[in-house]
Enzyme design. Structure first.
Site, PDB file in Angstrom:
ATOM      1  CB  CYS A   1      93.607  52.186  85.283  1.00 26.50           C
ATOM      2  SG  CYS A   1      94.503  51.207  84.007  1.00 26.50           S
TER       3      CYS A   1
ATOM      4  CB  SER B   1      83.541  51.221  79.103  1.00 30.74           C
ATOM      5  OG  SER B   1      82.798  50.247  79.431  1.00 30.74           O
TER       6      SER B   1
ATOM      7  CE1 TYR C   1      82.704  53.951  83.644  1.00 33.43           C
ATOM      8  CE2 TYR C   1      81.488  52.834  82.177  1.00 33.43           C
ATOM      9  CZ  TYR C   1      82.532  52.890  83.042  1.00 33.43           C
ATOM     10  OH  TYR C   1      83.987  51.967  83.062  1.00 33.43           O
TER      11      TYR C   1
ATOM     12  CE  LYS D   1      85.593  54.581  81.473  1.00 39.25           C
ATOM     13  NZ  LYS D   1      87.037  54.817  81.870  1.00 39.25           N
TER      14      LYS D   1
END
Length: 305
Positions: free
Chosen positions: A135, A199, A212, A216
């Protein structure tokens, strides 16, 4: 879940902390890994109170505590009365399950030596590892090129996001496998489960999310090869791709923006709760036929630009 040994990276807040709380209530033994600057030691020291607090409220209250030295260090020996500060969680649990506070190890997932040391300690303390939840993650918001400011996205910022979110995840996985390889397989030949955090940005990255989304997207692409790589040792690999969740990362946005994001979700029209993620993580662990899959957890949301 009873007796399961689980490592949760990024376990001192948000999605990771919600998983720690849920797993321990089910009788699992949990190790949380987070940065030295996190609230990990605080969480372990006051677990009895923290475990009864809804995770969203816990993040908010711990942030308030960190900014209030007079509350953090009272006149009764520097202890914080969490019972007075946090509300009670009404979630029903099996009272016959013996619940143990988690162990906290401070480490940066990108640091080889620190991660190796954690797994050596897990091997010494438990002699097994059944599940890993990755996580830990970071995000930045920059356009590739801002024509008005004549400014470009920093290369170091791009590298840092990929280093933590992608390389950091892989670093934890490879050392986890080193410990899981010594596990005795269960009746189905399973030695462990690995759950990574992707994500919806992997599929619908928004403006300013190139770093990002790339990190992901890599998590999504890694899922099937990892499951295939580890199939011969009986380790399953899945990923969860959350939508817009109420986490410390999202809490940095103004309240009206968070409300707007929640209203964009078709159903239920709200931000995801951390325990929504934890509930799915538990289901993945408990279902022996889930493998090599990326599961979207987003209320049917498809993000606009």
């Amino acid at each position: 879940m009873k007796g399961l040994v689980a490592l949760i990276t990024g376990g001192a807040s948000g999605l990771g902390l919600a998983c720690a709380k849920r797993f321990i209530k089910q009788g699992a033994r949990v190790i949380i890994c987070d940065l030295p600057s996190s609230k990990g030691n605080e969480i372990v020291a006051h677990w009895d109170s923290i475990s009864n607090t809804p995770t969203q409220e816990l993040d908010e209250n711990l942030d308030k505590l960190a900014a209030t030295e007079s509350v953090r260090h009272d006149q009764q020996g520097g202890k914080v009365d969490f019972q007075k500060i946090f509300a009670k969680d009404t979630t029903s649990t099996n009272e016959n399950i013996q619940k143990q506070a988690p162990i906290f190890f401070a480490a940066d997932v990108t640091n080889e030596q620190q991660i190796q040391d954690i797994f050596n300690k897990i091997k010494q303390e438990y002699n097994r590892l059944d599940a890993v939840l990755n996580c830990a993650g970071i995000g930045v918001a920059f356009r590739t090129y801002n024509i008005n400011k004549r400014a470009m996205h920093g290369l170091e910022e791009f590298r840092r996001v990929l280093d933590v979110n992608t390389a950091g995840t892989f670093n934890v996985i490879r050392w986890a496998c080193h410990v899981m390889a010594d596990n005795q397989p269960d009746a189905q030949g399973q030695r462990g489960v690995i759950i990574n955090t992707a994500s919806v940005a992997a599929y619908e990255g928004q403006i300013g999310q190139v770093a990002y989304a790339a990190s992901k997207g890599a998590i999504v692409s890694m899922t099937l090869p990892l499951a295939r790589d580890l199939s011969n040792m009986g380790v399953r690999v899945c990923a969860i791709a959350p939508g817009v969740f109420h986490t410390p990362m999202l809490a940095a946005l103004p309240a009206k923006v968070r409300l707007l994001l929640g209203n964009m979700v078709p159903f239920p029209a709200r931000l995801g709760n951390s325990d929504d993620y934890a509930q799915l993580a538990q289901a993945i662990i408990e279902n022996p036929y889930l493998n090599g899959e990326v599961i979207r957890l987003d209320g049917a949301l498809r993000m606009p630009p």
